[in-house]
Motif scaffolding. Structure first.
Motif, short mmCIF file in Angstrom:
data_model
loop_
_atom_site.label_atom_id
_atom_site.label_comp_id
_atom_site.label_asym_id
_atom_site.label_seq_id
_atom_site.Cartn_x
_atom_site.Cartn_y
_atom_site.Cartn_z
N LYS A 1 12.99 -8.16 -25.24
CA LYS A 1 13.46 -7.10 -26.04
C LYS A 1 12.71 -6.79 -27.38
N ALA A 2 12.50 -8.29 -27.93
CA ALA A 2 11.58 -8.13 -29.17
C ALA A 2 10.54 -9.13 -29.15
N SER A 3 9.56 -8.85 -29.77
CA SER A 3 8.34 -9.70 -29.69
C SER A 3 8.96 -11.17 -30.32
N SER A 4 8.54 -12.20 -29.51
CA SER A 4 8.86 -13.33 -30.25
C SER A 4 7.66 -14.15 -30.80
N VAL A 5 8.02 -14.68 -32.04
CA VAL A 5 6.80 -15.15 -32.93
C VAL A 5 6.40 -16.46 -32.12
N PRO A 6 7.32 -17.52 -31.93
CA PRO A 6 6.94 -18.57 -31.38
C PRO A 6 5.93 -18.14 -30.02
N ALA A 7 6.36 -17.16 -29.19
CA ALA A 7 5.36 -16.73 -28.05
C ALA A 7 4.09 -16.28 -28.44
N LEU A 8 4.10 -15.46 -29.65
CA LEU A 8 2.77 -14.94 -29.96
C LEU A 8 1.71 -16.12 -30.18
N ILE A 9 2.45 -17.28 -30.67
CA ILE A 9 1.50 -18.26 -31.22
C ILE A 9 1.16 -19.25 -30.12
N LEU A 10 2.30 -19.82 -29.24
CA LEU A 10 2.09 -20.70 -28.27
C LEU A 10 1.39 -20.26 -27.13
N VAL A 11 1.64 -18.61 -26.64
CA VAL A 11 1.01 -18.27 -25.33
C VAL A 11 -0.63 -18.40 -25.51
N PRO A 12 -1.23 -17.88 -26.70
CA PRO A 12 -2.59 -17.91 -26.58
C PRO A 12 -3.15 -19.68 -26.51
N LYS B 1 18.01 -19.48 -9.78
CA LYS B 1 16.87 -18.58 -9.53
C LYS B 1 16.11 -18.00 -10.87
N LEU B 2 14.84 -17.75 -10.60
CA LEU B 2 13.88 -17.36 -11.72
C LEU B 2 14.02 -15.96 -11.98
N LEU B 3 13.94 -15.28 -13.09
CA LEU B 3 13.86 -13.86 -13.25
C LEU B 3 12.89 -13.66 -14.43
N PHE B 4 12.02 -12.65 -13.93
CA PHE B 4 10.84 -12.15 -14.59
C PHE B 4 11.35 -10.85 -15.58
N GLU B 5 11.71 -10.99 -16.92
CA GLU B 5 12.13 -9.63 -17.57
C GLU B 5 11.20 -9.43 -18.69
N LYS B 6 11.27 -8.29 -19.18
CA LYS B 6 10.71 -7.65 -20.50
C LYS B 6 11.54 -8.21 -21.66
N GLY C 1 -2.12 -14.76 -19.78
CA GLY C 1 -1.28 -15.30 -20.60
C GLY C 1 -0.58 -14.26 -21.57
N SER C 2 -1.35 -13.31 -21.84
CA SER C 2 -0.84 -12.21 -22.66
C SER C 2 0.25 -11.44 -22.16
N LEU C 3 0.57 -11.62 -20.76
CA LEU C 3 1.59 -10.94 -20.15
C LEU C 3 2.89 -11.85 -20.69
N PHE C 4 2.70 -13.08 -20.98
CA PHE C 4 4.03 -13.64 -21.22
C PHE C 4 4.38 -13.71 -22.95
N THR C 5 3.67 -12.50 -23.46
CA THR C 5 4.07 -12.16 -24.83
C THR C 5 4.98 -11.12 -24.78
N GLU C 6 4.97 -10.37 -23.71
CA GLU C 6 5.68 -9.06 -23.33
C GLU C 6 6.98 -9.43 -22.54
N TYR C 7 6.43 -10.36 -21.61
CA TYR C 7 7.79 -10.60 -20.73
C TYR C 7 7.98 -12.24 -20.75
N ARG C 8 9.18 -12.65 -20.14
CA ARG C 8 9.70 -13.95 -20.33
C ARG C 8 10.30 -14.38 -18.85
N LEU C 9 10.09 -15.69 -18.74
CA LEU C 9 10.56 -16.06 -17.51
C LEU C 9 12.14 -16.71 -17.98
N SER C 10 13.27 -16.17 -17.39
CA SER C 10 14.48 -16.89 -17.56
C SER C 10 15.10 -17.34 -16.29
#
Lengths: 509, 364
Positions: free
Chosen positions: B9-20, B2-7, B339-348
């Motif tokens: 714990k630390a900001s991820s640098v790849p996400a900060l670049i990839l998401v936008p 199953k998919l889980l949407f979670e906050k 998309g900015s949601l995904f810099t704070e949350y992630r799907l796992s």
């Protein structure tokens, strides 16, 4: 025991994980009819998770529940209610502005659209007398004491024909007398053939209340045994995983000059009603003064007046011989007063900020953490790393946001920061509330070592055993009044209990 | 599984670049679909937008002209938002800044010789913005009056007051009846660097860097951070919460006021209609898209300005309806914000562990 009888409740192989945590790992639980089972474990051991699974709030990842030997599908609290399972949560789920009757039938589907309150009342009165649960059915919840509210919660479950009652740390909010009454209620329920599970991390309660005890640690069952066949010491060892010293070594008190003096202090509470009434006492350097009392009797307000967070409307406050009446929090901090506040998450710490920022919050104003107007980030990180190591704060990194730490580690963070800033006074409000045995030990030890270092310690606690163990003198606070100050070595615990319940000295004696 | 949407714990640098980047791709696809429906070639349209915004020195200068006020107001809004003070009055603060700067430029010539007239005008704008923001800040901290309503309503007061001035007492007598003041003396003109773009761009970028240092590296910035995270925690640590909120919000207003002063001294050289055209509202988007980080504000401001300039271009070159430019801006903004949601949350992806991990129950 008699294993041929089908257990009332059987949970098999229950597993439940949350992101990053396995809360329950293959847990088996058996509860027999007419039995009280104590569920013992530290914070985060998985007690509440297991019970939330049983009462339908959580779905387990795996595992089955059997009631009376039959497989039970429990997907919601309503399903659980169908099987006769009910839970009294730590924070009561009552509507303040409604009365006892209305709260009882709230959410019941089989009541008619216009409920027959007469019938509800007569049934409630019957139940109340049967189980010694004395409450006025037409009283509004806000008029009731915490102990009475708990009785309403239990009555609510009995009204719903609950056969299995789950009580989550039921005595945390009660005076010793009220705890005894609760014990009596549980006893009657047992005789009526009802079963109960209660969650706790206090050994005394296990011994007093339960027939069986199950110890959880890190989501697994460590042991299950009959209460009669175990000792508190053994239970504590199983719960923590190592020997626990119940006794804290304390040198004889060496009181110095007066560190804190209150003369006829009065203050208003948040709602503008008098919260502190004519409070006078002295606290010496090198002494721990314990403040006993049920929560909400002026403890928070007293701590706030001393730390400058609340204005006093009358009276005089002296710290270290200087008049500090209604001075700002900053001026009082500068006199070396440290404060462990009641509310950890939003007052004691800023959850969104890092552990390092939280640790630096009291000393960022000067060297070595700041140079002029600038903060020295590297120094702050070094400072944080030192404290994290010294106080064994378990955090992935100093940059982790505090809100991701456990309650015990948040408290250790606050403790580390406040001890660093304490020079004359330490005001500790419920510092060990909700902490597990290990963290509680740290907190108590640190308070005693602050006293030995020559600070005055004002120590608020609801746990009388803890209070008498740590303090040199104990005062009781009831409805904003000081009910007397006693020497810990000579005081009688029952007397303190009476005063906590507002019974007068003469009347209670 | 199953998919889980979670906050996170630390900001991820790849996400900060990839998401936008991914969000922008989604935006392009959505916009392309819309353009197809209208029968326009998406690739040509995108090319026209890019050329319009960056392809010529004139286009680039116009992009900067729009970017400067967005940067200044974006910075201002970001500071207030960091304290959870919802200043949506940037528009009014900008307008009052423009009014005050014009007042100085028009009437203080005698006292401020030479270039000091420009300095005076800019300082006037800054001060007016600070005071205009100070009112809701004081109302909030002393009487707990909701700041969203006060800042919003004060926008209308500011805008109508400026209209009153250029329609009434300040109207140029030789202006053939056009609404607007007379032109300032050239001493009060902000030097230009390219087309209509002026040195305000350098000031704005410098302010972004200074603000970042103030917020992240100074004791005052730390206090603001604590207040933003929890006012009760701040008070308990001896931080003067009310005074700091007033000061920070006045700083927020000062930046917006300076934006207004730049507009009148750098672009129009007079007080006239068109001073408040919504920069103060777009500033809210700029602030959020920058995640309230001053260093990100200049980039976001330029991107939004380019969208506006490029969008205008599309109308002219591709002959699409005028509203199309605005619709396209919206289509590009939505995926970016989502998309900015995904810099704070992630799907796992959670895989249930195999059933065999529990030991077989021992039959007794």
């Amino acid at each position: 025991m008699n294993d041929t009888v089908v257990p009332k409740v059987e949970m098999r192989n229950i597993s439940k994980s949350f992101p990053g945590v396995v809360a329950n790992d293959c847990v088996d639980l058996k509860l027999r009819k007419g039995e009280v089972l104590a569920l013992l474990g530290e914070n985060g051991a998985g007690k509440s998770t297991l019970m939330n699974v049983l009462c339908g709030l959580y779905r387990p990842d795996r595992g089955e529940i059997y009631i009376d030997g039959k497989y039970a599908e429990i997907h919601s609290p309503r399903d659980a209610q169908k099987y006769g399972i009910g839970m009294v949560h730590q924070n009561f789920k009552l509507v303040d502005s409604m009365n006892v009757l209305e709260n009882t039938i709230l959410g019941l589907r089989d009541e008619p659209f216009v409920p027959d309150l007469k019938r509800v009342r007569s049934r409630l009165v019957d139940l109340a007398s049967q189980y010694h649960l004395d409450v006025d059915p037409s009283a509004s919840i806000w008029q009731l004491s915490v102990g009475e509210q708990q009785r309403v919660e239990i009555l609510k479950l009995l009204y719903r024909n609950a056969e299995i009652l789950i009580l989550d740390e039921p005595t945390a909010v009660l005076t010793p007398q009220e705890s005894h009454e609760l014990n009596r209620v549980v006893h009657v329920m047992k005789q009526e053939g009802k079963s109960a599970i209660f969650i706790t991390h206090k050994m005394e309660e296990v011994m007093e209340f339960s027939d069986h005890v199950m110890v959880l640690r890190k989501g697994r069952v460590v042991d299950e045994t009959s209460t009669a066949e175990t000792t508190p010491k053994e239970l504590a060892r199983m719960m923590v995983g190592r020997e626990v010293l119940f006794q804290i070594e304390k040198k004889p008190m060496a009181p110095g000059k007066v560190a804190l003096e209150l003369s006829h202090i009065e203050a208003l509470g948040d709602r503008g009603l008098p919260a502190l009434k004519d409070i006078s006492f002295r606290l010496h350097a090198g002494e721990i003064l314990g403040i006993a009392g049920v929560a909400g009797n002026g403890q928070r307000e007293l701590a706030e007046v001393v730390t400058g967070l609340r204005r006093s409307s009358k009276g005089k406050l002296q710290i270290d011989g200087k008049d500090m009446t209604n001075k700002s929090p900053l001026e009082i901090i500068r006199r070396g007063v440290a404060h462990i506040p009641q509310d950890r998450v939003s007052v004691g710490a800023a959850g969104d900020l890092s552990v390092a920022s939280n640790l630096a919050m009291k000393q960022y104003r000067s060297r070595p953490l700041a140079a002029g107007i600038f903060l020295l980030q590297n120094k702050i990180l070094d400072f944080a790393r030192t404290l994290i190591e010294k106080f064994r704060i378990s955090t992935p990194s100093p940059k982790t946001q505090v809100k991701f730490l456990s309650g015990g580690n948040i408290q250790k963070t606050i403790l580390a920061r406040e001890i660093g800033a304490a020079r004359t006074l330490m005001i500790a409000v419920y510092p060990s509330r909700g902490l597990d045995v290990g963290a509680t030990e740290t907190v108590r030890r640190q308070l005693v070592s602050q006293r030995d270092a020559g600070l005055g310690v004002l120590f608020f606690s609801e746990d009388l055993d803890e209070l008498l163990q740590i303090s040199d003198r104990v005062a009781v606070l009831f409805e904003g009044k000081m009910m007397g100050v006693f020497d810990t070595n000579t005081v009688n615990i029952d007397h303190i209990g009476m005063l906590m319940a507002g019974m007068d000295r003469e009347a209670g004696a | 599984m199953k998919l889980l949407f979670e906050k996170r714990k630390a900001s991820s640098v790849p996400a900060l670049i990839l998401v936008p980047f991914v969000s922008f791709l989604v935006s392009l696809v959505l916009t392309a679909l819309l353009l197809e429906i209208f029968g326009a070639n998406p690739f040509k349209t995108f090319a026209a937008m890019a050329v319009g915004a960056f392809g010529s020195s004139h286009g680039f200068a116009e992009t900067l002209v729009k970017a400067i006020p967005l940067m200044m107001t974006g910075l201002g809004v970001a500071i207030a938002f960091r304290l959870r003070f919802w200043n949506i009055g940037a528009e009014g603060q900008l307008t009052m800044g423009g009014v005050a700067a014009a007042g100085v430029a028009l009437f203080m010539e005698r006292f401020l010789p030479g270039r000091s007239l420009l300095v005076g005008a800019l300082l006037g704008g800054l001060l007016a913005g600070a005071l205009w923001a100070g009112v809701p800040a004081l109302l909030k901290t002393s009487l707990k009056v909701d700041e969203t309503l006060v800042t919003l309503m004060m926008n209308y007061i500011a805008i109508l007051y400026s209209e009153f001035l250029y329609y009434g007492p300040w109207r140029d007598p030789k202006g053939y009846g056009f609404p607007g003041s007379r032109m300032f003396s050239a001493d009060a003109w902000l030097p230009r660097i390219m087309g209509r773009a002026h040195i305000g761009i350098w000031i704005a970028v410098a302010l972004a860097i200074i603000l970042w240092i103030v917020l992240k590296r100074t004791r005052w910035g730390f206090e603001l951070q604590v207040i933003g995270a929890s006012q009760r925690a701040a008070r308990y640590q001896g931080i003067a919460v009310e005074r700091n909120i007033v000061l920070a919000v006045m700083l927020s207003g000062a930046l917006c006021g300076l934006a207004g002063a730049f507009e009148v001294t750098g672009i129009s050289h007079r007080l006239q209609q068109g001073l408040s055209i919504g920069y103060g509202y777009t500033a809210i988007i700029v602030a959020w898209m920058s995640q309230l980080n001053p260093l990100a504000v200049p980039f976001v401001a330029i991107a939004l300005a380019a969208l506006a300039v490029g969008g205008d271009q599309v109308q002219m070159v591709m002959g699409l309806p005028a509203a199309m430019g605005v619709v396209m801006q919206g289509l590009i903004l939505f995926p970016m914000l989502a998309g900015s949601l995904f810099t704070e949350y992630r799907l796992s992806v959670v895989r249930p562990e195999s059933k065999a991990s529990c030991p077989d129950p021992v039959e007794e």
